[in-house]
Design a protein around this motif. Structure first.
Motif, PDB file in Angstrom:
ATOM      1  N   SER A   8       3.024  17.247  12.825  1.00 20.90           N
ATOM      2  CA  SER A   8       4.270  17.887  13.206  1.00 20.90           C
ATOM      3  C   SER A   8       4.660  17.480  14.601  1.00 20.90           C
ATOM      4  O   SER A   8       3.814  17.293  15.452  1.00 20.90           O
ATOM      5  CB  SER A   8       4.146  19.413  13.128  1.00 20.90           C
ATOM      6  OG  SER A   8       3.195  19.865  14.061  1.00 20.90           O
ATOM      7  N   VAL A  25       7.869  16.440  11.513  1.00 18.97           N
ATOM      8  CA  VAL A  25       7.257  15.423  10.673  1.00 18.97           C
ATOM      9  C   VAL A  25       6.226  16.109   9.798  1.00 18.97           C
ATOM     10  O   VAL A  25       5.281  16.724  10.301  1.00 18.97           O
ATOM     11  CB  VAL A  25       6.593  14.323  11.530  1.00 18.97           C
ATOM     12  CG1 VAL A  25       5.895  13.315  10.636  1.00 18.97           C
ATOM     13  CG2 VAL A  25       7.641  13.618  12.387  1.00 18.97           C
ATOM     14  N   THR A  26       6.413  16.044   8.493  1.00 19.81           N
ATOM     15  CA  THR A  26       5.543  16.746   7.548  1.00 19.81           C
ATOM     16  C   THR A  26       4.914  15.752   6.577  1.00 19.81           C
ATOM     17  O   THR A  26       5.191  14.543   6.617  1.00 19.81           O
ATOM     18  CB  THR A  26       6.358  17.789   6.755  1.00 19.81           C
ATOM     19  OG1 THR A  26       7.322  17.093   5.942  1.00 19.81           O
ATOM     20  CG2 THR A  26       7.092  18.740   7.698  1.00 19.81           C
ATOM     21  N   ARG A  74       5.672  15.580   3.538  1.00 21.24           N
ATOM     22  CA  ARG A  74       6.805  15.063   2.749  1.00 21.24           C
ATOM     23  C   ARG A  74       7.427  13.863   3.456  1.00 21.24           C
ATOM     24  O   ARG A  74       7.850  12.895   2.806  1.00 21.24           O
ATOM     25  CB  ARG A  74       7.840  16.183   2.576  1.00 21.24           C
ATOM     26  CG  ARG A  74       9.134  15.784   1.858  1.00 21.24           C
ATOM     27  CD  ARG A  74       8.930  15.682   0.364  1.00 21.24           C
ATOM     28  NE  ARG A  74      10.166  15.436  -0.343  1.00 21.24           N
ATOM     29  CZ  ARG A  74      10.923  16.388  -0.900  1.00 21.24           C
ATOM     30  NH1 ARG A  74      10.567  17.657  -0.809  1.00 21.24           N
ATOM     31  NH2 ARG A  74      12.017  16.076  -1.568  1.00 21.24           N
ATOM     32  N   THR A  75       7.455  13.905   4.783  1.00 19.96           N
ATOM     33  CA  THR A  75       7.971  12.769   5.551  1.00 19.96           C
ATOM     34  C   THR A  75       7.122  11.529   5.312  1.00 19.96           C
ATOM     35  O   THR A  75       7.641  10.431   5.088  1.00 19.96           O
ATOM     36  CB  THR A  75       7.984  13.097   7.056  1.00 19.96           C
ATOM     37  OG1 THR A  75       8.659  14.327   7.274  1.00 19.96           O
ATOM     38  CG2 THR A  75       8.678  12.004   7.839  1.00 19.96           C
ATOM     39  N   HIS A  76       5.797  11.695   5.379  1.00 21.08           N
ATOM     40  CA  HIS A  76       4.900  10.562   5.164  1.00 21.08           C
ATOM     41  C   HIS A  76       5.021  10.018   3.736  1.00 21.08           C
ATOM     42  O   HIS A  76       4.951   8.799   3.523  1.00 21.08           O
ATOM     43  CB  HIS A  76       3.455  10.975   5.449  1.00 21.08           C
ATOM     44  CG  HIS A  76       3.218  11.432   6.858  1.00 21.08           C
ATOM     45  ND1 HIS A  76       3.880  10.887   7.936  1.00 21.08           N
ATOM     46  CD2 HIS A  76       2.383  12.381   7.363  1.00 21.08           C
ATOM     47  CE1 HIS A  76       3.458  11.474   9.051  1.00 21.08           C
ATOM     48  NE2 HIS A  76       2.569  12.392   8.727  1.00 21.08           N
ATOM     49  N   SER A 135       7.730  10.129   1.899  1.00 18.15           N
ATOM     50  CA  SER A 135       8.997   9.395   1.861  1.00 18.15           C
ATOM     51  C   SER A 135       8.846   8.010   2.479  1.00 18.15           C
ATOM     52  O   SER A 135       9.354   7.015   1.954  1.00 18.15           O
ATOM     53  CB  SER A 135      10.080  10.184   2.604  1.00 18.15           C
ATOM     54  OG  SER A 135      10.322  11.427   1.974  1.00 18.15           O
ATOM     55  N   MET A 138      13.484   9.878  10.438  1.00 18.56           N
ATOM     56  CA  MET A 138      12.383  10.678   9.929  1.00 18.56           C
ATOM     57  C   MET A 138      11.308  10.951  10.979  1.00 18.56           C
ATOM     58  O   MET A 138      10.507  11.860  10.829  1.00 18.56           O
ATOM     59  CB  MET A 138      11.758   9.988   8.702  1.00 18.56           C
ATOM     60  CG  MET A 138      12.594  10.180   7.445  1.00 18.56           C
ATOM     61  SD  MET A 138      12.237   9.055   6.045  1.00 18.56           S
ATOM     62  CE  MET A 138      10.555   8.618   6.233  1.00 18.56           C
ATOM     63  N   TYR A 139      11.281  10.129  12.051  1.00 18.73           N
ATOM     64  CA  TYR A 139      10.237  10.246  13.067  1.00 18.73           C
ATOM     65  C   TYR A 139      10.860  10.235  14.472  1.00 18.73           C
ATOM     66  O   TYR A 139      11.916   9.630  14.679  1.00 18.73           O
ATOM     67  CB  TYR A 139       9.237   9.088  12.952  1.00 18.73           C
ATOM     68  CG  TYR A 139       8.412   9.140  11.691  1.00 18.73           C
ATOM     69  CD1 TYR A 139       7.177   9.780  11.671  1.00 18.73           C
ATOM     70  CD2 TYR A 139       8.870   8.546  10.506  1.00 18.73           C
ATOM     71  CE1 TYR A 139       6.408   9.834  10.511  1.00 18.73           C
ATOM     72  CE2 TYR A 139       8.118   8.602   9.337  1.00 18.73           C
ATOM     73  CZ  TYR A 139       6.891   9.246   9.349  1.00 18.73           C
ATOM     74  OH  TYR A 139       6.143   9.308   8.206  1.00 18.73           O
ATOM     75  N   ARG A 179      13.549  12.770   0.707  1.00 22.27           N
ATOM     76  CA  ARG A 179      14.548  13.719   1.200  1.00 22.27           C
ATOM     77  C   ARG A 179      15.399  13.054   2.275  1.00 22.27           C
ATOM     78  O   ARG A 179      14.889  12.370   3.139  1.00 22.27           O
ATOM     79  CB  ARG A 179      13.858  14.961   1.764  1.00 22.27           C
ATOM     80  CG  ARG A 179      14.814  16.017   2.301  1.00 22.27           C
ATOM     81  CD  ARG A 179      14.049  17.236   2.768  1.00 22.27           C
ATOM     82  NE  ARG A 179      13.353  17.884   1.657  1.00 22.27           N
ATOM     83  CZ  ARG A 179      12.432  18.826   1.816  1.00 22.27           C
ATOM     84  NH1 ARG A 179      12.054  19.200   3.026  1.00 22.27           N
ATOM     85  NH2 ARG A 179      11.863  19.387   0.759  1.00 22.27           N
ATOM     86  N   PRO A 190      17.021  12.886   5.620  1.00 24.86           N
ATOM     87  CA  PRO A 190      16.861  13.612   6.890  1.00 24.86           C
ATOM     88  C   PRO A 190      18.189  13.757   7.619  1.00 24.86           C
ATOM     89  O   PRO A 190      19.160  13.048   7.328  1.00 24.86           O
ATOM     90  CB  PRO A 190      15.910  12.710   7.679  1.00 24.86           C
ATOM     91  CG  PRO A 190      16.221  11.337   7.189  1.00 24.86           C
ATOM     92  CD  PRO A 190      16.597  11.480   5.734  1.00 24.86           C
TER      93      PRO A 190
END
Length: 462
Positions: free
Chosen positions: A4, A29-30, A32-34, A36, A152-153, A212, A214
């Protein structure tokens, strides 16, 4: 990489729009982000597998259709690049206004279907048309993906994360060469396209279901202020936006550096395996395995190393973002020349295969050559505002594609045919040597971009 990364708290003197926006749940950053990121990287890997498969199939395609090196250069270069470059910028503009995930999913399905079509071609013109279909699909993959990953990051992780994403070409070379050569050797060149086209259809569905979209610029501290400025400013025409981006000196030099570097890079990527087949007499399966492993491993190591190093060095001086790719290109020049000019008699016998000594230099060159693509796209993402990243990515990709993909394989093929009466089977070797000289011009373009890059970041308050 931390799981996060919350956005810093709003300032007390922030504008009302900024305070209201930051009152919402902070971007994080979760897992789910990784996930994606992994799916987008897989899409990029398969786009390059589909694109790079042609390199290992040049010799059997030439034999079946009786094509010259110039015709193969047209098939692997111009036929792909013109449509890819022409459509990439409008799709980048669309990505700045629409759902980027959906664009990537649709385009992935399109180029996968076109790759299947390559395997069904009976005549050379049908193969040419199918390759153009691959270009149409892939034109919508790069710019939306880079824009997605950038949002995303947070910026402090961006060079390394984009380096992870940009390993797509490197893994694509490894899988495309090793597996493609084996498939072509045992089942025929058409099966290579059929085997590589199918998984892309599954990936397109996975992207649509699990990636998802962002928030644009959600990790930039001034994101809502920029959004407020954008909302208050009347929309400009597409051409005006391109001209405004082109007037940024650092971005202009960056586009030129990458465009020039693309010519020798893509000439090498398409023709190196044919060079090994013609010079060392190895089979398709052998050259695919040897070249795919050495180049793929070297490039993956180079991309990860340069991305991690850049995130450390830019804290001291922002110009390292462009200085590192400049150094990488400079160090790659002697490596690639050693690979091309090493005596053909220098071979080892490893596992029953005749392995050229020159492959050591191919691995070294791949390590250094992997520095410039990811770091350049990361630099681009810092040079523009969040709502401009799609078009800016497409503009940079336009130069790489139009000059690199379009001109690189074609120029090398034309030179090879022109030098054949003098050098015979060695014509391709000297054609590639001549093309590699353009890397020196790339180094100069990066050098010109260093100070304008720092000034641009200071102007943006980065």
């Amino acid at each position: 990489m931390p799981i996060s990364a919350p956005v810093s708290a709003p300032r007390a003197d922030a504008s009302p729009d900024l305070r209201i926006a930051d009152a919402a749940p902070p971007a994080r950053v979760t897992l789910r982000t990784h996930l994606s990121l992994a799916l987008l990287a897989l899409v990029y890997i398969f786009s390059f597998i589909d694109r790079q498969a042609l390199a290992i199939l040049i010799e059997p395609i030439k034999r079946e259709f009786g094509a010259s090196d110039t015709a193969i250069g047209m098939l692997s270069g111009l036929a792909f690049a013109v449509l890819y470059a022409g459509l990439g910028v409008p799709v980048g503009k669309l990505a700045d206004r629409s759902n980027r995930r959906n664009i990537v999913a649709v385009c992935c399905a399109l180029w996968s279907l076109a790759t299947l079509g390559c395997g069904m071609a009976v005549y050379f013109w049908q193969l040419l048309a199918a390759r153009m279909g691959v270009a149409i699909g892939e034109a919508g993959g790069m710019a939306p993906s880079v824009s997605l990953v950038s949002d995303m990051y947070p910026p402090r992780q961006r060079s390394f994360v984009i380096s992870l994403f940009m390993m797509g070409p490197n893994l694509g070379v490894l899988v495309g060469m090793a597996a493609g050569g084996w498939i072509a050797q045992h089942f025929g060149w058409r099966h290579t396209f059929l085997w590589f086209g199918g998984p892309g259809l599954v990936l397109a569905l996975l992207v649509r279901l699990f990636v998802r979209e962002p928030g644009r610029g959600q990790f930039e501290a001034v994101r809502m202020a920029a959004a407020a400025d954008t909302a208050a400013t009347p929309p400009v025409s597409f051409l005006r936006q391109l001209l405004d981006l082109w007037r940024i000196p650092a971005l202009r030099y960056l586009c030129l550096a990458c465009g020039v570097a693309g010519v020798p890079s893509y000439a090498y990527g398409i023709w190196a395996t044919s060079f090994l087949v013609r010079t060392y007499g190895v089979s398709l399966a052998e050259v695919g395995l040897m070249f795919g492993l050495t180049s793929g491993v070297g490039a993956i190591a180079g991309a990860l190393f340069s991305g991690a190093l850049a995130d450390r060095l830019v804290v001291r001086d922002r110009r390292w973002q462009l200085a590192l790719p400049m150094i990488g290109v400079a160090l790659g020049i002697p490596s690639v020349l050693a690979f091309l000019l090493w005596p053909a008699t220098g071979v080892w016998t490893i596992g029953g295969m005749h392995t050229p000594h020159a492959l050591v230099f191919a691995m070294l060159f791949s390590f250094f050559a992997a520095w410039f693509p990811a770091l350049s796209y990361s630099a681009m993402s810092q040079l523009v505002r969040a709502h401009e990243r799609g078009v800016a990515s497409a503009l940079l990709n336009l130069f790489i594609t139009l000059f690199g993909v379009g001109c690189g394989p074609f120029v090398a093929g034309v030179l090879s045919d022109a030098l054949a009466p003098t050098f015979g089977a060695e014509a391709l070797r000297y054609s590639l040597v001549a093309t590699m000289g353009l890397y020196a011009l790339t180094v100069g373009c990066y050098a010109l971009a260093l100070n304008p890059y720092r000034r641009r970041l200071e102007a943006l308050g980065a």
